[in-house]
Design an enzyme around this catalytic site. Structure first.
Site, mmCIF file in Angstrom:
data_model
loop_
_atom_site.group_PDB
_atom_site.id
_atom_site.type_symbol
_atom_site.label_atom_id
_atom_site.label_comp_id
_atom_site.label_asym_id
_atom_site.label_seq_id
_atom_site.Cartn_x
_atom_site.Cartn_y
_atom_site.Cartn_z
ATOM 1 N N CYS A 54 0.831 -1.212 0.000
ATOM 2 C CA CYS A 54 0.000 0.000 0.000
ATOM 3 C C CYS A 54 0.865 1.262 0.000
ATOM 4 O O CYS A 54 1.896 1.325 0.664
ATOM 5 C CB CYS A 54 -0.924 -0.021 1.216
ATOM 6 S SG CYS A 54 -2.047 1.379 1.271
ATOM 7 N N CYS A 58 0.430 4.912 7.005
ATOM 8 C CA CYS A 58 -0.203 4.684 8.312
ATOM 9 C C CYS A 58 0.813 3.994 9.237
ATOM 10 O O CYS A 58 1.266 2.878 8.928
ATOM 11 C CB CYS A 58 -1.448 3.825 8.144
ATOM 12 S SG CYS A 58 -2.530 4.429 6.822
ATOM 13 N N CYS A 61 0.548 0.266 10.297
ATOM 14 C CA CYS A 61 0.086 -0.761 9.347
ATOM 15 C C CYS A 61 1.196 -1.588 8.706
ATOM 16 O O CYS A 61 2.082 -1.067 8.028
ATOM 17 C CB CYS A 61 -0.764 -0.124 8.271
ATOM 18 S SG CYS A 61 -1.550 -1.398 7.236
ATOM 19 N N CYS A 98 -16.200 -9.539 6.111
ATOM 20 C CA CYS A 98 -15.563 -8.256 5.783
ATOM 21 C C CYS A 98 -14.342 -8.485 4.896
ATOM 22 O O CYS A 98 -13.441 -9.247 5.235
ATOM 23 C CB CYS A 98 -15.156 -7.569 7.088
ATOM 24 S SG CYS A 98 -14.325 -6.010 6.816
ATOM 25 N N CYS A 130 -19.333 -6.588 4.286
ATOM 26 C CA CYS A 130 -18.673 -5.320 4.590
ATOM 27 C C CYS A 130 -17.402 -5.264 3.742
ATOM 28 O O CYS A 130 -16.761 -6.283 3.509
ATOM 29 C CB CYS A 130 -18.324 -5.291 6.085
ATOM 30 S SG CYS A 130 -17.441 -3.802 6.586
ATOM 31 N N CYS A 190 -19.369 1.623 9.152
ATOM 32 C CA CYS A 190 -18.563 0.988 10.192
ATOM 33 C C CYS A 190 -17.338 1.874 10.368
ATOM 34 O O CYS A 190 -16.540 2.011 9.436
ATOM 35 C CB CYS A 190 -18.170 -0.416 9.750
ATOM 36 S SG CYS A 190 -16.998 -1.211 10.869
ATOM 37 N N ARG A 262 -17.463 -3.231 18.382
ATOM 38 C CA ARG A 262 -16.716 -4.448 18.052
ATOM 39 C C ARG A 262 -15.373 -4.497 18.765
ATOM 40 O O ARG A 262 -14.559 -3.584 18.629
ATOM 41 C CB ARG A 262 -16.485 -4.528 16.536
ATOM 42 C CG ARG A 262 -17.776 -4.537 15.780
ATOM 43 C CD ARG A 262 -17.621 -4.734 14.290
ATOM 44 N NE ARG A 262 -18.907 -4.459 13.663
ATOM 45 C CZ ARG A 262 -19.884 -5.342 13.496
ATOM 46 N NH1 ARG A 262 -19.726 -6.591 13.880
ATOM 47 N NH2 ARG A 262 -21.035 -4.985 12.943
HETATM 48 N N1 SAM Z 1 -6.686 0.322 3.300
HETATM 49 C C1 SAM Z 1 -7.957 0.517 3.855
HETATM 50 C C2 SAM Z 1 -7.987 1.622 4.886
HETATM 51 O O1 SAM Z 1 -6.982 1.967 5.433
HETATM 52 O O2 SAM Z 1 -9.079 2.129 5.129
HETATM 53 C C3 SAM Z 1 -8.557 -0.727 4.472
HETATM 54 C C4 SAM Z 1 -7.693 -1.718 5.225
HETATM 55 S S1 SAM Z 1 -6.951 -1.117 6.734
HETATM 56 C C5 SAM Z 1 -5.813 -2.391 7.106
HETATM 57 C C6 SAM Z 1 -8.282 -1.247 7.916
HETATM 58 C C7 SAM Z 1 -8.035 -0.833 9.332
HETATM 59 O O3 SAM Z 1 -7.245 -1.825 9.986
HETATM 60 C C8 SAM Z 1 -7.274 0.453 9.595
HETATM 61 O O4 SAM Z 1 -8.055 1.596 9.468
HETATM 62 C C9 SAM Z 1 -6.854 0.248 11.051
HETATM 63 O O5 SAM Z 1 -7.831 0.783 11.900
HETATM 64 C C10 SAM Z 1 -6.784 -1.277 11.197
HETATM 65 N N2 SAM Z 1 -5.402 -1.711 11.461
HETATM 66 C C11 SAM Z 1 -4.400 -1.817 10.573
HETATM 67 N N3 SAM Z 1 -3.258 -2.220 11.160
HETATM 68 C C12 SAM Z 1 -3.528 -2.363 12.478
HETATM 69 C C13 SAM Z 1 -2.752 -2.745 13.618
HETATM 70 N N4 SAM Z 1 -1.466 -3.032 13.513
HETATM 71 N N5 SAM Z 1 -3.353 -2.797 14.820
HETATM 72 C C14 SAM Z 1 -4.670 -2.494 14.930
HETATM 73 N N6 SAM Z 1 -5.457 -2.135 13.900
HETATM 74 C C15 SAM Z 1 -4.889 -2.057 12.682
HETATM 75 C C1 DTB Z 2 -11.085 -2.922 11.923
HETATM 76 O O1 DTB Z 2 -11.371 -1.906 12.567
HETATM 77 N N1 DTB Z 2 -10.225 -3.839 12.321
HETATM 78 C C2 DTB Z 2 -10.066 -4.864 11.322
HETATM 79 C C3 DTB Z 2 -11.115 -4.459 10.264
HETATM 80 N N2 DTB Z 2 -11.605 -3.216 10.745
HETATM 81 C C4 DTB Z 2 -10.756 -4.348 8.839
HETATM 82 C C5 DTB Z 2 -8.661 -4.943 10.811
HETATM 83 C C6 DTB Z 2 -7.630 -5.156 11.887
HETATM 84 C C7 DTB Z 2 -6.328 -5.337 11.222
HETATM 85 C C8 DTB Z 2 -5.235 -5.650 12.200
HETATM 86 C C9 DTB Z 2 -3.904 -5.754 11.558
HETATM 87 C C10 DTB Z 2 -3.738 -6.836 10.543
HETATM 88 O O2 DTB Z 2 -4.151 -7.990 10.791
HETATM 89 O O3 DTB Z 2 -3.172 -6.572 9.475
HETATM 90 FE FE1 SF4 Z 3 -2.833 1.165 3.408
HETATM 91 FE FE2 SF4 Z 3 -2.659 -0.007 5.765
HETATM 92 FE FE3 SF4 Z 3 -3.098 2.596 5.625
HETATM 93 FE FE4 SF4 Z 3 -5.049 0.889 4.845
HETATM 94 S S1 SF4 Z 3 -4.222 1.135 6.906
HETATM 95 S S2 SF4 Z 3 -4.365 2.754 3.790
HETATM 96 S S3 SF4 Z 3 -3.764 -0.778 4.013
HETATM 97 S S4 SF4 Z 3 -1.251 1.531 4.949
#
Ligand code: SAM
Ligand code: DTB
Ligand code: SF4
Length: 325
Positions: A54, A58, A61, A98, A130, A190, A262
């Site tokens: 990506c 973030c 992430c 989802c 979702c 959500c 959740r």
């Molecule tokens: N790329 C899209 C976005 O950012 O909206 C969708 C996927 S993104 C991985 C969805 C959500 O996963 C993020 O908004 C964040 O709240 C959660 N997330 C990602 N990495 C995480 C982590 N290490 N710990 C907890 N939540 C995480």
């Molecule tokens: C949300 O709030 N938590 C979920 C779902 N929406 C998409 C994702 C959590 C991702 C945690 C990090 C990972 O497994 O990559």
């Molecule tokens: Fe990309 Fe992860 Fe950010 Fe979603 S949360 S926009 S997958 S870097």
């Protein structure tokens, strides 16, 4: 009876957030019983349909291309494989499915057309579908609504003030605009966040205030505890103390009484007793399955044992809270 309203001041929320913990949990439990069937917890299943690579930054992430993590980049999955995964999830009691894509935003291309097919196919299985695909325009939201998408996940993640410490490649306003595109297309919203990223109590309160003062509350509010992933800027963060998680869940329950709250990422480290406190404080959904998107989650069988021991029933798809928002 607690009433759903949309004019929360930060002082109101702070007062709730600062209530002595056991008192807070009891108050949240009372609100929960007024608006929801107690003992029902929705099982949601997550599938990463496009993983890693990506362009965003973030800080939490593992899927951001710029950080050196162990996530393997995978292109968009085939529709048949997604349907198989949804069938397995449904057989395990999940009523919500989802699909997550590591995209900054949706583009109008063949990949999006494929996602539209996936949504149509899984919706036909009578599950709440979702998607979480990044930013959406109004016309993309309309296309998703037209194929029957039930919910769209797009987290605010933290307060507006703290946002730029966590993400620099997009703005808080961009997030809010996508949420409004989703709402206007008639898809349920959500949206929640992550705690344990170095934010203050004011940031947590600020995020809840923004969510609770939207014209309509999100039907679903995920509360994630940061899963620190090596290689990301937040990879070395200490684990969030449990009592902060339960405090956040209880506050979310009281300020958005009719929404699903959740208990999302971060469950792997929680004991059954700790999760039970979260359910008492108003959490009424979990993600089940041994993987979230890329990080581990409790084993499915352990969760089923927890449901048995605590006497929880998986919630059916599309049943709403006892009072409409
Ligand atoms: N790329 C899209 C976005 O950012 O909206 C969708 C996927 S993104 C991985 C969805 C959500 O996963 C993020 O908004 C964040 O709240 C959660 N997330 C990602 N990495 C995480 C982590 N290490 N710990 C907890 N939540 C995480
Ligand atoms: C949300 O709030 N938590 C979920 C779902 N929406 C998409 C994702 C959590 C991702 C945690 C990090 C990972 O497994 O990559
Ligand atoms: Fe990309 Fe992860 Fe950010 Fe979603 S949360 S926009 S997958 S870097």
């Amino acid at each position: 009876m607690s009433v759903v309203h949309h004019n929360w001041s930060s002082g109101d929320i702070r007062k709730i957030y600062e209530t002595p913990l056991l008192e807070l949990i009891m108050e949240a439990g009372t609100v929960h019983r007024q608006h929801h069937t107690t003992g029902e917890v929705q099982i949601s299943s997550l599938l990463s349909i496009k993983t890693g690579g990506c362009s965003e930054d973030c800080a939490y992430c593992p899927q951001a291309a710029r950080y050196n993590t162990n996530v393997e980049v995978q292109p968009l999955m085939k529709t048949e494989d997604v349907v198989l995964a949804a069938e397995r999830a449904r057989a395990g009691g999940a009523s919500r499915f989802c699909m997550g894509a590591a995209w900054r935003e949706v583009r109008d291309n063949r990949d999006f057309d494929r996602v539209l097919h996936m949504v149509k196919a899984v919706t036909a299985m009578d599950m709440e579908v979702c998607c979480t695909l990044g930013m959406l325009t109004a016309s993309q939201a309309k296309k998703l609504a037209d194929v029957g998408l039930y919910a769209y996940n797009h987290n605010l993640d933290t307060s507006e003030e703290h946002y730029e410490q966590i993400i620099s490649t997009r703005k808080y306003e961009d997030r809010l605009e996508t949420l409004s595109n989703v709402r206007n297309a008639g898809i349920t919203v959500c949206s929640g966040g992550i705690i344990g990223m170095g934010e203050t109590d004011d940031d947590r309160i600020g995020m809840l205030q923004t969510l609770a003062n939207l014209p309509q509350h999100p039907e679903s509010v995920p509360i994630n505890a940061l899963v620190p992933v090596k290689g990301t800027p937040l990879g070395e963060r200490k684990r969030l103390p449990f009592y902060e998680l339960v405090r956040m869940i209880a506050t979310a329950r009281i300020v958005m009484p009719a929404s699903a709250v959740r208990l999302s990422a971060g469950r792997l480290e929680l004991s059954m007793a700790e999760q039970a406190l979260c359910f008492l404080a108003g959490a009424n959904s979990i993600f089940a399955g041994d993987k979230l998107l890329t990080t581990p989650n409790p084993e499915f069988n352990e969760d089923m044992e927890m449901f048995n021991i605590l006497g929880l029933k998986p919630k059916a798809a599309f049943s709403t809270s006892l009072e409409k928002v």
